[in-house]
Motif scaffolding. Sequence first.
Motif, PDB file in Angstrom:
ATOM      1  N   SER A 622       0.836  -1.194   0.000  1.00  0.00           N
ATOM      2  CA  SER A 622       0.000   0.000   0.000  1.00  0.00           C
ATOM      3  C   SER A 622       0.878   1.253   0.000  1.00  0.00           C
ATOM      4  O   SER A 622       1.787   1.388   0.822  1.00  0.00           O
ATOM      5  CB  SER A 622      -0.907   0.004   1.231  1.00  0.00           C
ATOM      6  N   MET A 623       0.596   2.151  -0.957  1.00  0.00           N
ATOM      7  CA  MET A 623       1.336   3.410  -1.058  1.00  0.00           C
ATOM      8  C   MET A 623       0.382   4.514  -1.489  1.00  0.00           C
ATOM      9  O   MET A 623      -0.627   4.259  -2.153  1.00  0.00           O
ATOM     10  CB  MET A 623       2.468   3.302  -2.095  1.00  0.00           C
ATOM     11  N   TRP A 624       0.747   5.738  -1.130  1.00  0.00           N
ATOM     12  CA  TRP A 624       0.029   6.872  -1.682  1.00  0.00           C
ATOM     13  C   TRP A 624       0.573   7.173  -3.073  1.00  0.00           C
ATOM     14  O   TRP A 624       1.791   7.290  -3.259  1.00  0.00           O
ATOM     15  CB  TRP A 624       0.187   8.095  -0.786  1.00  0.00           C
ATOM     16  N   ALA A 625      -0.317   7.292  -4.023  1.00  0.00           N
ATOM     17  CA  ALA A 625       0.059   7.634  -5.401  1.00  0.00           C
ATOM     18  C   ALA A 625      -0.440   9.039  -5.701  1.00  0.00           C
ATOM     19  O   ALA A 625      -1.631   9.332  -5.520  1.00  0.00           O
ATOM     20  CB  ALA A 625      -0.538   6.635  -6.381  1.00  0.00           C
ATOM     21  N   PHE A 626       0.474   9.907  -6.113  1.00  0.00           N
ATOM     22  CA  PHE A 626       0.135  11.292  -6.455  1.00  0.00           C
ATOM     23  C   PHE A 626       0.359  11.471  -7.957  1.00  0.00           C
ATOM     24  O   PHE A 626       1.472  11.260  -8.446  1.00  0.00           O
ATOM     25  CB  PHE A 626       1.022  12.287  -5.711  1.00  0.00           C
ATOM     26  N   ARG A 627      -0.684  11.855  -8.660  1.00  0.00           N
ATOM     27  CA  ARG A 627      -0.511  12.053 -10.095  1.00  0.00           C
ATOM     28  C   ARG A 627      -0.006  13.483 -10.351  1.00  0.00           C
ATOM     29  O   ARG A 627      -0.779  14.437 -10.449  1.00  0.00           O
ATOM     30  CB  ARG A 627      -1.802  11.790 -10.869  1.00  0.00           C
ATOM     31  N   MET A 628       1.303  13.608 -10.430  1.00  0.00           N
ATOM     32  CA  MET A 628       1.954  14.881 -10.719  1.00  0.00           C
ATOM     33  C   MET A 628       3.345  14.569 -11.229  1.00  0.00           C
ATOM     34  O   MET A 628       3.866  13.468 -11.040  1.00  0.00           O
ATOM     35  CB  MET A 628       2.006  15.777  -9.477  1.00  0.00           C
ATOM     36  N   SER A 629       3.957  15.550 -11.890  1.00  0.00           N
ATOM     37  CA  SER A 629       5.243  15.275 -12.525  1.00  0.00           C
ATOM     38  C   SER A 629       6.084  16.529 -12.606  1.00  0.00           C
ATOM     39  O   SER A 629       5.711  17.490 -13.287  1.00  0.00           O
ATOM     40  CB  SER A 629       5.023  14.715 -13.936  1.00  0.00           C
ATOM     41  N   TYR A 630       7.224  16.523 -11.933  1.00  0.00           N
ATOM     42  CA  TYR A 630       8.186  17.622 -12.027  1.00  0.00           C
ATOM     43  C   TYR A 630       8.942  17.559 -13.350  1.00  0.00           C
ATOM     44  O   TYR A 630       9.597  18.525 -13.743  1.00  0.00           O
ATOM     45  CB  TYR A 630       9.157  17.537 -10.846  1.00  0.00           C
ATOM     46  N   ALA A 631       8.829  16.426 -14.049  1.00  0.00           N
ATOM     47  CA  ALA A 631       9.447  16.290 -15.369  1.00  0.00           C
ATOM     48  C   ALA A 631       8.554  16.825 -16.481  1.00  0.00           C
ATOM     49  O   ALA A 631       9.002  16.972 -17.622  1.00  0.00           O
ATOM     50  CB  ALA A 631       9.781  14.823 -15.647  1.00  0.00           C
ATOM     51  N   GLY A 632       7.285  17.092 -16.164  1.00  0.00           N
ATOM     52  CA  GLY A 632       6.381  17.595 -17.180  1.00  0.00           C
ATOM     53  C   GLY A 632       5.837  16.518 -18.099  1.00  0.00           C
ATOM     54  O   GLY A 632       5.487  16.801 -19.249  1.00  0.00           O
ATOM     55  N   GLU A 633       5.758  15.292 -17.610  1.00  0.00           N
ATOM     56  CA  GLU A 633       5.249  14.163 -18.399  1.00  0.00           C
ATOM     57  C   GLU A 633       4.071  13.519 -17.681  1.00  0.00           C
ATOM     58  O   GLU A 633       3.737  13.888 -16.549  1.00  0.00           O
ATOM     59  CB  GLU A 633       6.360  13.119 -18.580  1.00  0.00           C
ATOM     60  N   LEU A 634       3.431  12.552 -18.343  1.00  0.00           N
ATOM     61  CA  LEU A 634       2.526  11.669 -17.635  1.00  0.00           C
ATOM     62  C   LEU A 634       3.329  11.013 -16.527  1.00  0.00           C
ATOM     63  O   LEU A 634       4.401  10.455 -16.769  1.00  0.00           O
ATOM     64  CB  LEU A 634       1.980  10.611 -18.593  1.00  0.00           C
ATOM     65  N   GLY A 635       2.851  11.092 -15.308  1.00  0.00           N
ATOM     66  CA  GLY A 635       3.654  10.521 -14.241  1.00  0.00           C
ATOM     67  C   GLY A 635       2.944  10.470 -12.905  1.00  0.00           C
ATOM     68  O   GLY A 635       1.925  11.132 -12.676  1.00  0.00           O
TER      69      GLY A 635
END
Length: 810
Positions: A622-635
């Motif tokens: 179990s982990m928290w998943a955050f949909r964000m990207s400092y690379a500017g990609e889908l991530g």
Amino acid sequence: MLPEHARVVIVGGGIMGCGLAYHLAHEGWSDIVLVEKAELTSGSTWHAAGQITHSTSSFALGKCVGYNIDLYSRVLEEETGQSVTWHGCGSFRLAYTQDELDWLKHTISVGKALGFPMEIVTPERIRELHSFYNLDGVQAALHTPDDGHVDPAGAAFGLAQGARQLGAKIVRRCRVRDIKHEPSAEWRVVTDEGEIVCEHVVNAGGTYAKQVGAWSGLNIPATSMTHHYLITDSVPEFMELERELPVVRDDRLVSGYIRMEQKSGLIGIYEKANPNAVWLDGCPWEAENELFDPDYDRIMPWLENAMDRMPVLAERGIKREVHGAISHPPDGNPLIGPAPGLQNYWLNCGCQIGIGWGPGLTRELARWMVHGSADISMRDFDPRRYGAFADDRYQVTKAKEDYLLRHEVPFPHFNRLEARPVKPSALYEKLKAKGAVFEEVYGWERPRWFARNGIEQRDYYSFRRAPWHEMVAEEVKAVRERAGIMDISAFAKVEVSGRDAAAFVDRLIPNRLPSQPGRIALTHLTNENGRIEVEATIVRLAEDRFYFTCAAFFEQRMLDHLTFRRRDDESVTITNRADQWGALALNGPKARDIIGACTTAALDNDAFPWLRAQEIDIAGKSMWAFRMSYAGELGWEFHGARERLPAIYDALWAAGEAYGIADYGSFAMNAMRIEKMFKGAGELTNEVTLPEADVMRFVKLDKPNFVGKAATQGAIDRPLRWVCAYLEIDGDGECDGHGGEAVLADGEQIGLTSSVAYGHGVKKLLAFAYVKPEHARPGSRLEAMIMGEACPATVLGEPVYDPANQLPRS
């Protein structure tokens, strides 16, 4: 007689304590008491050699140095009548190698931003101004004609006199015995002459600072190291000179400096072997004007070189030996600012170059104390850059390392390797085996880049492009075209929870509070002056739980910002999860496919939109998943218990091999964030406001209130001093710049770069720069000084990569 109460009590009467008293008084606080156990300057200040130079590649220190030289050469004597014996003889810093010459060229670029007079000169010009130095092997030198040296005691006495004239009280021969925190939040300073209660206490204890800090539960990261300088007998050849010879800084052969001391020679050496740490159990309280016996065996190789370089001194005897202790923090930078975790307890110590740096730094500390923020970036000096990882063993080992590096080339990205690792992540050994070259960030080991294709797994140093440049290009290509995975455990991770958590967080931040669980917001923590303290991402984990992440470097700063603004009647718990939690980032067009193979959670845009958070299972963990990207990609980023990271990494890697997954590090991350026009720590500093940083899209002025709102509105209503602009630079393809370089318009200095990086994905040299507002308009044609050369630059109005920001939402 000691007063019973004061606004400020300063403990220690060296150049740092006297400098702070002087500048606090000039900033409007006169209710100041400085307490010194012996005589002023009797610790380390009195035995300083007293040189000061404009030669620095740090813009922040350069601001201090420029101020100090003006203070010593003109202002202080005029104001106080106290002689400081200024010698404006100028100086040279020699270059024997291309690396040293490149350093001088970079220094020219920074010096131009500071308005300093300096130039690179040939050996012929050196010889014109200094006919006694052996220039064999010297390629060039940096000539800084306004440099000089000052009488250290005179300078401190002048600052003390200036403070007295403005109402400060200085008490000598009065030893402080204890510092206690009162229930009123004030501080009680216990001395031999009585007790003083004060609002602010300042530890300017020099070599005693560690002992003074221990009374209040601090383990101040500073170690006393001993340094030699020697004064020769009078030199007959000096007797008829019409002007004093310039100071010579010979980093390679002398590992120090040589100058005139009246009609004698003065040789200072920072030996490159067997550094000497002293007083590891504490500086003796009875010590006063303390010196150690000279250790000629330790310094002899460099002393012999000095005599070879300056033959006119070789036949002279040594009439005085000065071997004294100086305080060294682990990274060599002073400790100037708030003590970690203690309100209104300030550190003003650990300054190994007290005469050269001290007054300017104490001016900034005074501004911080009186007005709430300094006017230069204090990131490199803030004592809160150290945490519990900096134990005594670490401190001593790193101080010795720093001493040995005192006269080495300060390469960009220089990696200090001693006493590491101290905070390896759960993936450290795994990534090390895969070629990771690490850097230390607040104790953490973070991958910079990965060695592959026959490139040796080690650090490479240069002011030009190093072998890792192509490795980083491959990492960026992998993220942009396929997928990349990065260990991002080196982030601050703080949870704010409780019944009043939402209201508490909302009144601190200028952006909208994430409205419901699972929402994410990017925001900034500002002080009451509207200056930026920290950029943070906030995730609302539940109605009453908020998770803050920011650069690990600012962990303690963020904790203090939150803790000191929590009201007594608020039900709010602040929990530091940095050591218990780890984090991974997976970015790239194949990220959804790879994660989808490791989880049953739905990852499509409807089920898991951009800037959303969910707790999901990955590889059974179990982990928290955050949909964000400092690379500017889908991530996505994954945050949770650190012991789960290896299994999750292995699962994602196995699933990603079919897609060409690759490891990447912070150098690639930096290249990608600048392609996306994402600002970083170099841009978001305590010296700028939200409008100046051009981040007003994250500010909601229709909120009833937030910390710094009035100041932010005021900054909008007034003409801005400078604005953060986004530049494309036409470089030479070999030297990319490193931040702090001058930016010019029609040959006039109008700003400076804050960060520079090559965008591998777009094959452009990019930068952020703070410039005068009229030059920040998109399309403006400017120049950026890179390695001493003015390179054409253009202000851009949008990111060079994915300007519509479609990829993270894809």
